[in-house]
Design a protein around this motif. Structure first.
Motif, PDB file in Angstrom:
ATOM      1  N   SER A 179       0.832  -1.208   0.000  1.00 49.89           N
ATOM      2  CA  SER A 179       0.000   0.000   0.000  1.00 49.89           C
ATOM      3  C   SER A 179       0.873   1.268   0.000  1.00 49.89           C
ATOM      4  O   SER A 179       0.457   2.320  -0.486  1.00 49.89           O
ATOM      5  N   ALA A 180       2.107   1.146   0.533  1.00 50.58           N
ATOM      6  CA  ALA A 180       2.978   2.325   0.610  1.00 50.58           C
ATOM      7  C   ALA A 180       3.415   2.802  -0.766  1.00 50.58           C
ATOM      8  O   ALA A 180       3.795   3.956  -0.944  1.00 50.58           O
ATOM      9  N   LEU A 181       3.335   1.891  -1.744  1.00 49.51           N
ATOM     10  CA  LEU A 181       3.773   2.259  -3.090  1.00 49.51           C
ATOM     11  C   LEU A 181       2.832   3.273  -3.739  1.00 49.51           C
ATOM     12  O   LEU A 181       3.184   3.953  -4.692  1.00 49.51           O
ATOM     13  N   GLU A 182       1.635   3.352  -3.188  1.00 46.51           N
ATOM     14  CA  GLU A 182       0.681   4.307  -3.759  1.00 46.51           C
ATOM     15  C   GLU A 182       0.881   5.719  -3.220  1.00 46.51           C
ATOM     16  O   GLU A 182       0.325   6.677  -3.712  1.00 46.51           O
ATOM     17  N   ARG A 183       1.670   5.788  -2.138  1.00 50.48           N
ATOM     18  CA  ARG A 183       1.891   7.121  -1.557  1.00 50.48           C
ATOM     19  C   ARG A 183       2.993   7.853  -2.296  1.00 50.48           C
ATOM     20  O   ARG A 183       3.807   7.267  -2.983  1.00 50.48           O
ATOM     21  N   ASP A 184       3.022   9.138  -2.093  1.00 55.27           N
ATOM     22  CA  ASP A 184       4.087   9.930  -2.697  1.00 55.27           C
ATOM     23  C   ASP A 184       4.522  10.969  -1.669  1.00 55.27           C
ATOM     24  O   ASP A 184       3.686  11.730  -1.191  1.00 55.27           O
TER      25      ASP A 184
END
Ligand code: GDP
Length: 367
Positions: free
Chosen positions: A28-33
């Motif tokens: 899910s962290a990959l969707e953050r920026d």
């Protein structure tokens, strides 16, 4: 993952497969920026470092980086597993840099043990292993014992320069750094993460008052530690949690001690004498006649003789015999990560067994 994603905090390549390894981030962290790894995330939001482990090549890279940087090295070892948690190559890289050697988990040693004696022992052993620390400390990062003294020494010896904290996995490095963060900064959110300048190393930076920083390096795996040969549940049994109560066995020649099913000590010759065992209070020690030992092991491994638990027996490498003649008074027979057995008088012949790959050695008695 097809595309390489880099953590903006520490510069490591992000991976989503293995939580224990460096660069882990939940998918899910990959969707953050921006994207940061879990280790940087925890540090940033909770002021807490989390230990992750390195491959041997990464380790060499890190050592190399430290070798080229200017600053103080703080090396942490587990006093219960001194040799198993020693980083053998470190002294070749640190050059002329000052090193402080910190023995953690002193709360595990019997209260009667004099700390000066242990620090003297640490100094001497470090020298024999090629490292000349400027000073040696005993702490319990867990309980907070000795931390003020180390922090004062760090501040004194770093002389305005950066600090690099190194240690292999499980020595309590995260606990140590988290303690420093708490004691030094209180609760304020002063921790930032930043890319280690000029290298591709994945160290975490904890800013110090004067613009320099304390760097947390990932834990290094020492392959011969017992911890890598047992599963999590069994590791709990063999890892002491509080003060070790030494167990004394008066052995006759041709008697055997089993330490669960993970190690074995055969007393071959040398007359009746005491053997003092320093191991987790929860580890079951079984005494038997040497002539019955092989059969007992074959029939009762995973039952009477555990850990390992039954379901894990097949994964345990076979026990390997190490033959020793004890020539010096007060000698420890060390089973890396499991503890040690002290023999006070010279002249005994013993055979120490441990799973293939686990370090077994003699040393001058620690206590
Ligand atoms: P790291 O892998 O070096 O970062 O080690 P951790 O900080 O995760 O600690 C490894 C284990 O050692 C954990 O089970 C800790 O609870 C334990 N530990 C850490 N510091 C101490 C200490 O001072 N005393 C004792 N008895 N256990 C400790």
């Amino acid at each position: 993952m097809s595309e390489q994603v880099i953590c903006i905090g520490c510069g490591v390549t992000i991976q989503t497969e293995d939580e224990k390894k460096i660069g882990y981030a939940p998918p899910s962290a990959l969707e953050r920026d921006p994207i940061i790894c879990q280790r940087c995330f925890r540090l940033k939001h909770y002021n807490e470092v989390q230990d992750v482990s390195l491959t041997d090549d990464d380790f060499l890279n890190i050592l190399h980086g430290i070798g080229q940087a200017d600053g103080l090295v703080v090396k942490i070892v587990d006093i219960f597993d001194f040799n198993g948690s020693w980083l053998p190559g470190l002294h070749r890289f640190v050059g002329k840099k000052d090193v402080l050697l910190v023995g953690n988990k002193v709360d595990l040693l019997p209260k009667s043990v004099k700390h000066e004696k242990v620090t003297r022992w640490m100094k001497q052993t470090a020298r024999e292993l090629g490292l000349q620390p400027r000073d040696v400390f005993l702490v319990s990062a867990h309980k907070g014992y000795g931390m003020k003294e180390v922090m004062t020494a760090i501040d004194e010896y770093r002389n305005g320069k950066d600090v690099y904290v190194v240690g292999c996995t499980n020595v309590g490095k995260s606990t140590f750094i988290n303690r420093i963060i708490k004691e030094a900064t209180g609760k304020g959110n002063v921790i930032t993460t930043s890319y280690f300048p000029g290298t591709t190393l994945d160290m975490i930076e904890i800013p110090l008052d004067d613009g320099s920083a304390l760097y947390d390096t990932p834990g290094i795996i020492n392959h011969h530690q017992m911890a890598h040969f047992v599963d999590k549940k069994d590791l709990k049994v063999i890892t002491p949690k509080k003060e070790i109560k030494p167990k004394v066995y008066q052995l006759n020649e041709q008697q055997t001690l089993f330490f669960g099913g993970l190690a074995r000590l055969d007393y071959v010759s040398g007359g009746r004498r005491p053997f003092v065992c320093y191991m987790s209070n929860e580890l079951f020690i079984h005494r038997t006649k040497r002539e019955h030992a092989d059969e007992l092991y074959e029939r009762h491994l995973g039952e009477l003789l555990q850990p390992p638990r039954k379901s894990y027996c097949e994964q345990l490498p076979p026990l390997v015999a190490h033959h020793f003649t004890l020539k010096e008074p007060k000698t420890d027979i060390v089973f890396s990560g499991l503890g040690w057995v002290t023999c006070h008088e010279p002249g005994a012949q013993v055979i120490a067994y441990a799973p293939k790959g686990v370090g077994v050695m003699l040393r001058k008695s620690l206590i």
